[in-house]
Design a protein around this motif. Structure first.
Motif, PDB file in Angstrom:
ATOM      1  N   SER A  11       0.848  -1.197   0.000  1.00  0.00           N
ATOM      2  CA  SER A  11       0.000   0.000   0.000  1.00  0.00           C
ATOM      3  C   SER A  11       0.881   1.242   0.000  1.00  0.00           C
ATOM      4  O   SER A  11       2.092   1.169   0.203  1.00  0.00           O
ATOM      5  CB  SER A  11      -0.960  -0.010   1.195  1.00  0.00           C
ATOM      6  OG  SER A  11      -0.246  -0.040   2.416  1.00  0.00           O
ATOM      7  N   GLY A  12       0.259   2.388  -0.231  1.00  0.00           N
ATOM      8  CA  GLY A  12       1.001   3.617  -0.459  1.00  0.00           C
ATOM      9  C   GLY A  12       1.753   4.100   0.761  1.00  0.00           C
ATOM     10  O   GLY A  12       1.157   4.569   1.733  1.00  0.00           O
ATOM     11  N   SER A  13       3.070   3.984   0.721  1.00  0.00           N
ATOM     12  CA  SER A  13       3.934   4.438   1.805  1.00  0.00           C
ATOM     13  C   SER A  13       5.322   4.648   1.222  1.00  0.00           C
ATOM     14  O   SER A  13       5.747   3.923   0.322  1.00  0.00           O
ATOM     15  CB  SER A  13       3.991   3.391   2.927  1.00  0.00           C
ATOM     16  OG  SER A  13       5.064   3.663   3.819  1.00  0.00           O
ATOM     17  N   ILE A  14       6.036   5.619   1.759  1.00  0.00           N
ATOM     18  CA  ILE A  14       7.393   5.857   1.281  1.00  0.00           C
ATOM     19  C   ILE A  14       8.298   4.660   1.557  1.00  0.00           C
ATOM     20  O   ILE A  14       9.335   4.489   0.927  1.00  0.00           O
ATOM     21  CB  ILE A  14       7.971   7.153   1.909  1.00  0.00           C
ATOM     22  CG1 ILE A  14       9.189   7.621   1.101  1.00  0.00           C
ATOM     23  CG2 ILE A  14       8.298   6.946   3.386  1.00  0.00           C
ATOM     24  CD1 ILE A  14       9.644   9.019   1.450  1.00  0.00           C
ATOM     25  N   ALA A  15       7.873   3.803   2.484  1.00  0.00           N
ATOM     26  CA  ALA A  15       8.646   2.601   2.798  1.00  0.00           C
ATOM     27  C   ALA A  15       8.473   1.508   1.743  1.00  0.00           C
ATOM     28  O   ALA A  15       9.071   0.437   1.849  1.00  0.00           O
ATOM     29  CB  ALA A  15       8.242   2.067   4.167  1.00  0.00           C
ATOM     30  N   ALA A  16       7.662   1.785   0.716  1.00  0.00           N
ATOM     31  CA  ALA A  16       7.400   0.757  -0.305  1.00  0.00           C
ATOM     32  C   ALA A  16       8.676   0.283  -0.986  1.00  0.00           C
ATOM     33  O   ALA A  16       8.744  -0.857  -1.448  1.00  0.00           O
ATOM     34  CB  ALA A  16       6.413   1.309  -1.339  1.00  0.00           C
ATOM     35  N   TYR A  17       9.700   1.151  -1.041  1.00  0.00           N
ATOM     36  CA  TYR A  17      10.936   0.731  -1.704  1.00  0.00           C
ATOM     37  C   TYR A  17      11.580  -0.461  -1.013  1.00  0.00           C
ATOM     38  O   TYR A  17      12.273  -1.268  -1.632  1.00  0.00           O
ATOM     39  CB  TYR A  17      11.928   1.903  -1.781  1.00  0.00           C
ATOM     40  CG  TYR A  17      12.604   2.248  -0.471  1.00  0.00           C
ATOM     41  CD1 TYR A  17      13.841   1.701  -0.133  1.00  0.00           C
ATOM     42  CD2 TYR A  17      12.014   3.134   0.439  1.00  0.00           C
ATOM     43  CE1 TYR A  17      14.464   2.014   1.069  1.00  0.00           C
ATOM     44  CE2 TYR A  17      12.622   3.446   1.631  1.00  0.00           C
ATOM     45  CZ  TYR A  17      13.852   2.880   1.947  1.00  0.00           C
ATOM     46  OH  TYR A  17      14.467   3.191   3.138  1.00  0.00           O
ATOM     47  N   LYS A  18      11.340  -0.608   0.305  1.00  0.00           N
ATOM     48  CA  LYS A  18      11.920  -1.730   1.039  1.00  0.00           C
ATOM     49  C   LYS A  18      11.288  -3.060   0.632  1.00  0.00           C
ATOM     50  O   LYS A  18      11.887  -4.128   0.827  1.00  0.00           O
ATOM     51  CB  LYS A  18      11.761  -1.518   2.540  1.00  0.00           C
ATOM     52  CG  LYS A  18      12.593  -0.367   3.100  1.00  0.00           C
ATOM     53  CD  LYS A  18      12.488  -0.312   4.614  1.00  0.00           C
ATOM     54  CE  LYS A  18      13.359   0.800   5.185  1.00  0.00           C
ATOM     55  NZ  LYS A  18      13.293   0.848   6.666  1.00  0.00           N
ATOM     56  N   SER A  19      10.069  -2.996   0.095  1.00  0.00           N
ATOM     57  CA  SER A  19       9.404  -4.231  -0.321  1.00  0.00           C
ATOM     58  C   SER A  19      10.169  -4.906  -1.457  1.00  0.00           C
ATOM     59  O   SER A  19      10.124  -6.137  -1.600  1.00  0.00           O
ATOM     60  CB  SER A  19       7.965  -3.951  -0.738  1.00  0.00           C
ATOM     61  OG  SER A  19       7.931  -3.099  -1.869  1.00  0.00           O
ATOM     62  N   ALA A  20      10.870  -4.111  -2.278  1.00  0.00           N
ATOM     63  CA  ALA A  20      11.627  -4.686  -3.401  1.00  0.00           C
ATOM     64  C   ALA A  20      12.706  -5.636  -2.893  1.00  0.00           C
ATOM     65  O   ALA A  20      12.901  -6.724  -3.447  1.00  0.00           O
ATOM     66  CB  ALA A  20      12.239  -3.575  -4.239  1.00  0.00           C
ATOM     67  N   TYR A  21      13.395  -5.238  -1.827  1.00  0.00           N
ATOM     68  CA  TYR A  21      14.429  -6.117  -1.256  1.00  0.00           C
ATOM     69  C   TYR A  21      13.818  -7.412  -0.733  1.00  0.00           C
ATOM     70  O   TYR A  21      14.342  -8.512  -0.969  1.00  0.00           O
ATOM     71  CB  TYR A  21      15.158  -5.391  -0.122  1.00  0.00           C
ATOM     72  CG  TYR A  21      16.076  -6.292   0.674  1.00  0.00           C
ATOM     73  CD1 TYR A  21      17.366  -6.583   0.231  1.00  0.00           C
ATOM     74  CD2 TYR A  21      15.652  -6.876   1.868  1.00  0.00           C
ATOM     75  CE1 TYR A  21      18.204  -7.429   0.958  1.00  0.00           C
ATOM     76  CE2 TYR A  21      16.469  -7.709   2.604  1.00  0.00           C
ATOM     77  CZ  TYR A  21      17.751  -7.981   2.140  1.00  0.00           C
ATOM     78  OH  TYR A  21      18.573  -8.830   2.851  1.00  0.00           O
ATOM     79  N   LEU A  22      12.684  -7.292  -0.021  1.00  0.00           N
ATOM     80  CA  LEU A  22      12.039  -8.476   0.561  1.00  0.00           C
ATOM     81  C   LEU A  22      11.516  -9.404  -0.530  1.00  0.00           C
ATOM     82  O   LEU A  22      11.676 -10.635  -0.438  1.00  0.00           O
ATOM     83  CB  LEU A  22      10.901  -8.043   1.487  1.00  0.00           C
ATOM     84  CG  LEU A  22      10.101  -9.148   2.159  1.00  0.00           C
ATOM     85  CD1 LEU A  22      11.000 -10.120   2.902  1.00  0.00           C
ATOM     86  CD2 LEU A  22       9.069  -8.535   3.115  1.00  0.00           C
ATOM     87  N   ILE A  23      10.912  -8.840  -1.562  1.00  0.00           N
ATOM     88  CA  ILE A  23      10.422  -9.659  -2.677  1.00  0.00           C
ATOM     89  C   ILE A  23      11.577 -10.386  -3.343  1.00  0.00           C
ATOM     90  O   ILE A  23      11.489 -11.579  -3.660  1.00  0.00           O
ATOM     91  CB  ILE A  23       9.652  -8.779  -3.690  1.00  0.00           C
ATOM     92  CG1 ILE A  23       8.335  -8.306  -3.076  1.00  0.00           C
ATOM     93  CG2 ILE A  23       9.389  -9.549  -4.987  1.00  0.00           C
ATOM     94  CD1 ILE A  23       7.655  -7.219  -3.865  1.00  0.00           C
ATOM     95  N   SER A  24      12.682  -9.673  -3.556  1.00  0.00           N
ATOM     96  CA  SER A  24      13.860 -10.293  -4.168  1.00  0.00           C
ATOM     97  C   SER A  24      14.367 -11.462  -3.332  1.00  0.00           C
ATOM     98  O   SER A  24      14.704 -12.526  -3.861  1.00  0.00           O
ATOM     99  CB  SER A  24      14.965  -9.238  -4.326  1.00  0.00           C
ATOM    100  OG  SER A  24      16.143  -9.826  -4.845  1.00  0.00           O
ATOM    101  N   LYS A  25      14.394 -11.290  -2.004  1.00  0.00           N
ATOM    102  CA  LYS A  25      14.862 -12.354  -1.125  1.00  0.00           C
ATOM    103  C   LYS A  25      13.933 -13.565  -1.189  1.00  0.00           C
ATOM    104  O   LYS A  25      14.400 -14.718  -1.202  1.00  0.00           O
ATOM    105  CB  LYS A  25      14.970 -11.842   0.312  1.00  0.00           C
ATOM    106  CG  LYS A  25      15.557 -12.858   1.282  1.00  0.00           C
ATOM    107  CD  LYS A  25      15.874 -12.227   2.622  1.00  0.00           C
ATOM    108  CE  LYS A  25      16.542 -13.258   3.548  1.00  0.00           C
ATOM    109  NZ  LYS A  25      16.977 -12.661   4.836  1.00  0.00           N
ATOM    110  N   LEU A  26      12.638 -13.317  -1.232  1.00  0.00           N
ATOM    111  CA  LEU A  26      11.677 -14.417  -1.332  1.00  0.00           C
ATOM    112  C   LEU A  26      11.881 -15.193  -2.630  1.00  0.00           C
ATOM    113  O   LEU A  26      11.925 -16.434  -2.631  1.00  0.00           O
ATOM    114  CB  LEU A  26      10.251 -13.867  -1.269  1.00  0.00           C
ATOM    115  CG  LEU A  26       9.771 -13.361   0.097  1.00  0.00           C
ATOM    116  CD1 LEU A  26       8.495 -12.547  -0.051  1.00  0.00           C
ATOM    117  CD2 LEU A  26       9.556 -14.531   1.054  1.00  0.00           C
ATOM    118  N   VAL A  27      11.994 -14.489  -3.738  1.00  0.00           N
ATOM    119  CA  VAL A  27      12.172 -15.145  -5.037  1.00  0.00           C
ATOM    120  C   VAL A  27      13.468 -15.940  -5.066  1.00  0.00           C
ATOM    121  O   VAL A  27      13.517 -17.090  -5.545  1.00  0.00           O
ATOM    122  CB  VAL A  27      12.136 -14.102  -6.176  1.00  0.00           C
ATOM    123  CG1 VAL A  27      12.526 -14.749  -7.509  1.00  0.00           C
ATOM    124  CG2 VAL A  27      10.759 -13.470  -6.276  1.00  0.00           C
TER     125      VAL A  27
END
Length: 405
Positions: A11-27
């Motif tokens: 959801s809309g938050s400036i912290a959204a950029y951190k989700s990219a790292y977590l998604i990458s780790k999951l994949v």
């Protein structure tokens, strides 16, 4: 790591950029990830980034052509759902049943049968506001896992709580939740397999063509998914490759005693009754009008010109399983081996088993080749049907039954 399916919502938050790292780790660790984003999210992180990490289209619009049922199908697809970061706006909408975007619509389609994690991220005042705290408490009471926030300097310059938990810690929460889910979803299952042997004398017996091949294939599949199996099998029947408790039986009476003891002393969630149980057992044997006392003889003399073997009918074990079972809510999958020419002619006979069974698997003698059974029809009390061409497909169908899919 098994290839779990993660529905990753942002959801809309400036912290959204951190989700990219977590998604990458999951994949990178073998997870299959589908991302969902609100329109405001895309002001902080681009579609190209998320699609590049997941190799999947980012879903944003619940009214997109061809995607109208995503809020239903995606919830069924996922093994775990996470919202990270979760804004105050989205959290408050979820707690109050609003469904004005794909993420909030997905939440209303959630049936609480799998982990749902929320990682809040917002300004300290927004996080501590009574409406937000009330919504968080409500979601917790519903069974949603609300992750803690970190404290520190926020994007706005303030210092305090509400900062998104570090992605590596969120990853640990995902692993923990999936492990707990797997443990809670494990079933205790009894499988009976193979043929009985009805003794004539100490060296001769009456048996049938069952080998336990189908049962062992099903057992291996269920064990691979973490289920606990007790495998009650006939002598010389095929044994599962995977680790499970093995108990051997010989005759009908031996199977009956061991089956009933297991049912009385264990809490089974499912019983898969594949054993080819003899319909008859030896009652007495005569030669020239004289009864042979088998207790006094090891081997009937091969020089005897003729014998009369009298058989008596055995009980139908399938009819007693639920009555004797310690768990009165257990579900029974029974098998019907039919000599009919096709499934249609076998269904009427198989349906008689529904006085005891929840599911019946029909297989035909004509479809048995080289001791390998092909073609199965699974039916339930509501006359739903599923076909399998071999034991591997059958095992998949039974696994779906056990997992409630």
């Amino acid at each position: 790591m098994s290839k779990y399916k993660i529905l990753f919502q942002i959801s809309g938050s400036i912290a959204a950029y951190k989700s990219a790292y977590l998604i990458s780790k999951l994949v990178q660790n073998g997870f299959e990830v589908q991302t969902i984003a609100t329109q405001s999210t895309l002001q902080f992180i681009g579609k190209a980034t998320l699609e590049g990490l997941t190799s999947k289209q980012v879903l944003t619009d619940q009214f997109q052509d061809g995607e109208m049922m995503n809020h239903i199908t995606l919830m069924k697809w996922a093994d775990l759902i996470i919202l990270a970061p979760a804004s105050a706006n989205t959290i408050n909408k979820m707690a109050n049943g609003l469904a004005d975007n794909l993420i909030t619509s997905l939440f209303l389609a959630y049936n609480f049968d799998k982990p749902y994690l929320i990682a809040p991220a917002m300004n300290t005042n927004m996080f501590q506001h009574p409406s937000t705290q009330s919504s968080i408490e409500k979601l917790k009471n519903w069974g949603i896992k609300i992750l803690p926030t970190d404290s520190g300097y926020l994007a706005c310059g303030d210092y305090g709580s509400g900062k998104l938990l570090e992605p590596d810690k969120i990853y640990d929460y995902i692993i923990e939740s999936l492990s707990q889910q797997k443990a809670s979803s494990r079933k205790s299952i009894l499988i009976t397999a193979g043929a009985t042997r009805e003794k004539i004398d100490e060296v001769r017996f009456i048996t049938n063509i069952s080998t336990g091949t189908t049962a062992s294939s099903i057992a291996d599949q269920l064990i691979s998914k973490g289920n606990t199996i007790i495998y009650l099998h006939g002598k010389d029947s095929k044994i599962p490759k995977a680790n499970c408790q093995l108990i051997e039986f010989t005759s009908f009476s031996d199977l009956q005693n061991k089956l009933y003891n297991l049912l009385r002393n264990n809490h089974f969630d499912f019983i898969i009754h594949l054993a080819a149980v003899s319909d008859f057992t030896v009652d007495k044997i005569e030669s020239q009008g004289e009864q042979i006392n088998l207790e006094d003889i090891v081997k009937i003399d091969s020089g005897i010109n003729s014998l009369k073997i009298y058989l008596k009918q055995t009980e139908k074990l399938v009819d007693k399983i639920k009555t004797i079972s310690r768990n009165k809510n257990l579900r029974l999958i029974a098998f019907k081996f039919s000599g009919a020419d096709d499934f249609d002619h076998s269904i009427n006979e198989a349906e008689k088993l529904f006085t005891s069974a929840d599911y019946v698997v029909i297989n035909l003698i004509r479809d048995r080749q080289n001791n390998i059974q092909k073609n199965f029809l699974v039916i339930d009390k509501f006359k739903n049907q599923h076909r399998a061409v071999d034991s591997k497909e059958l095992a998949e169908i039974i696994l779906q039954i056990i997992e409630g899919k």
